[in-house]
Design a protein around this motif. Sequence first.
Motif, mmCIF file in Angstrom:
data_model
loop_
_atom_site.group_PDB
_atom_site.id
_atom_site.type_symbol
_atom_site.label_atom_id
_atom_site.label_comp_id
_atom_site.label_asym_id
_atom_site.label_seq_id
_atom_site.Cartn_x
_atom_site.Cartn_y
_atom_site.Cartn_z
ATOM 1 N N ARG A 1 -1.786 18.126 31.284
ATOM 2 C CA ARG A 1 -2.638 16.998 30.886
ATOM 3 C C ARG A 1 -3.361 16.430 32.085
ATOM 4 N N ARG A 2 -2.624 16.293 33.179
ATOM 5 C CA ARG A 2 -3.212 15.649 34.363
ATOM 6 C C ARG A 2 -4.284 16.510 35.001
ATOM 7 N N LEU A 3 -4.120 17.840 34.915
ATOM 8 C CA LEU A 3 -5.143 18.744 35.479
ATOM 9 C C LEU A 3 -6.240 19.058 34.459
ATOM 10 N N ASP B 1 3.651 15.085 39.006
ATOM 11 C CA ASP B 1 3.392 14.990 37.558
ATOM 12 C C ASP B 1 4.533 14.320 36.820
ATOM 13 N N SER C 1 3.007 17.335 31.322
ATOM 14 C CA SER C 1 2.338 16.283 32.094
ATOM 15 C C SER C 1 1.333 16.892 33.078
ATOM 16 N N TRP C 2 1.729 17.953 33.738
ATOM 17 C CA TRP C 2 0.867 18.662 34.706
ATOM 18 C C TRP C 2 -0.402 19.172 34.024
ATOM 19 N N ASP D 1 2.706 8.297 31.681
ATOM 20 C CA ASP D 1 2.218 9.680 31.710
ATOM 21 C C ASP D 1 2.999 10.558 32.686
ATOM 22 N N LYS D 2 3.826 9.941 33.546
ATOM 23 C CA LYS D 2 4.684 10.702 34.470
ATOM 24 C C LYS D 2 6.155 10.560 34.089
ATOM 25 N N THR E 1 7.599 18.252 32.312
ATOM 26 C CA THR E 1 6.882 18.255 33.594
ATOM 27 C C THR E 1 5.632 19.129 33.494
ATOM 28 N N ASP F 1 4.874 5.194 35.526
ATOM 29 C CA ASP F 1 3.673 5.503 34.736
ATOM 30 C C ASP F 1 4.112 6.308 33.500
ATOM 31 N N ASN G 1 3.973 6.961 41.508
ATOM 32 C CA ASN G 1 2.978 6.802 40.436
ATOM 33 C C ASN G 1 1.582 7.176 40.936
ATOM 34 N N PRO H 1 -0.912 12.102 43.804
ATOM 35 C CA PRO H 1 -1.550 13.087 42.924
ATOM 36 C C PRO H 1 -0.803 14.417 42.810
#
Length: 286
Positions: A281-283, A93, A278-279, A117-118, A275, A115, A87, A90
């Motif tokens: 969104r996270r970046l 994802d 999620s990547w 989001d993951k 995946t 998480d 989780n 970094p």
Amino acid sequence: MTARLLDGRAVGATVRAGLAETIAAYTENGHRPPGLAVVQVGGDPASSVYVANKRKACAKLGIESFSHDLKDTVSQAELDALVDELNEDPRIDGILVQLPLPEHLSADSIINRIDPDKDVDGFHPTNIGRLAIRQPGLRPCTPFGVMRLLEETGRDLHGMEAVVVGASNIVGRPMALELLLAGATVTVCHRFTEDLAAHVRRADLVVAAAGKPGLVRGEWIKGGAIVIDVGIHRRDDGTLHGDVDFDAAAERAGFITPVPGGVGPMTIAMLMHNTVTSWRRRLGLD
Ligand SMILES: NC(=O)C1=CN([C@@H]2O[C@H](COP(=O)(O)OP(=O)(O)OC[C@H]3O[C@@H](n4cnc5c(N)ncnc54)[C@H](OP(=O)(O)O)[C@@H]3O)[C@@H](O)[C@H]2O)C=CC1
Ligand SMILES: Nc1nc(=O)c2c([nH]1)NC[C@@H]1CN(c3ccc(C(=O)N[C@@H](CCC(=O)O)C(=O)O)cc3)C=[N+]21
Ligand SMILES: [Mg+2]
């Protein structure tokens, strides 16, 4: 055979090709690649094949995969600690914990710990809840893959009589929620359903996900109906079969998915899709 085949290998390949392009475009600009952690507990051979397929699919697309193969004696506390670590990591994802887990471990508590989001499986209560209230986040891969396959039929799902056979947390229930979101009139059948045949006979769309080989009989299929077979069983001779009596159903259906080569490859493609989502969104990409 009169039905048209819904080819999950071909559609899955199209989905993956699109993802590969997206990944290449961003990584060429200096962004890190997407990362997927796959956790497997114990060495169940069927699971191992599936996990190996996921790894291969990741490598081809430019997704970095992080494998965690744990002994089947691992404790809940150790598994919890690994999920906590993933989780926080970094580079990662997506986290997938291969199910089922051995008896002494709680799948619910592990799913709840990931998480949301993951949660690229889309199994976390937050993601199921979001789908239920029409604010989808990460969507469960198998039902999401079925929705993508249904696009290939060109049929409008609004008002369609859809029957889902099976009500598990990972397939049947989220499948019903997806179809409801798409405007179908949805019936969910399960172990206590009294007359499965009667429900299937009036369906314009049948999704079979009971895990019972041959449960859905060909003569129940309404002429021209769409038949989606999620079930997977390996017979002693090594051949794979679904929950639908394929040969007889294909004589009546308008569209049908084969097993293998139908829903299975779509599940993997949508895992990759989640995946990448999620990547991005996270970046903060888009
Ligand atoms: N193609 C793919 O990508 C995937 C395929 N699968 C396959 O799909 C199948 C279902 O998987 P999963 O959902 O995990 O299985 P589960 O065993 O968790 O759930 C099966 C569901 O079917 C219901 N059911 C069982 N028997 C009957 C019956 N006779 N009539 C009506 N409903 C019945 C059960 O009812 P109740 O709730 O009352 O117990 C349950 O809701 C399996 O064959 C599995 O291998 C699974 C995941 C992905
Ligand atoms: N956390 C978790 N997420 C899952 O998504 C998950 C899981 N656990 N546990 C097991 C089930 C099962 N599942 C399959 C996915 C693809 C194929 C697949 O690609 N099938 C190929 C055949 C593969 C073969 O030849 O064996 C096909 O149908 O054509 C099969 C099964 C995902 N599952
Ligand atoms: Mg199950």
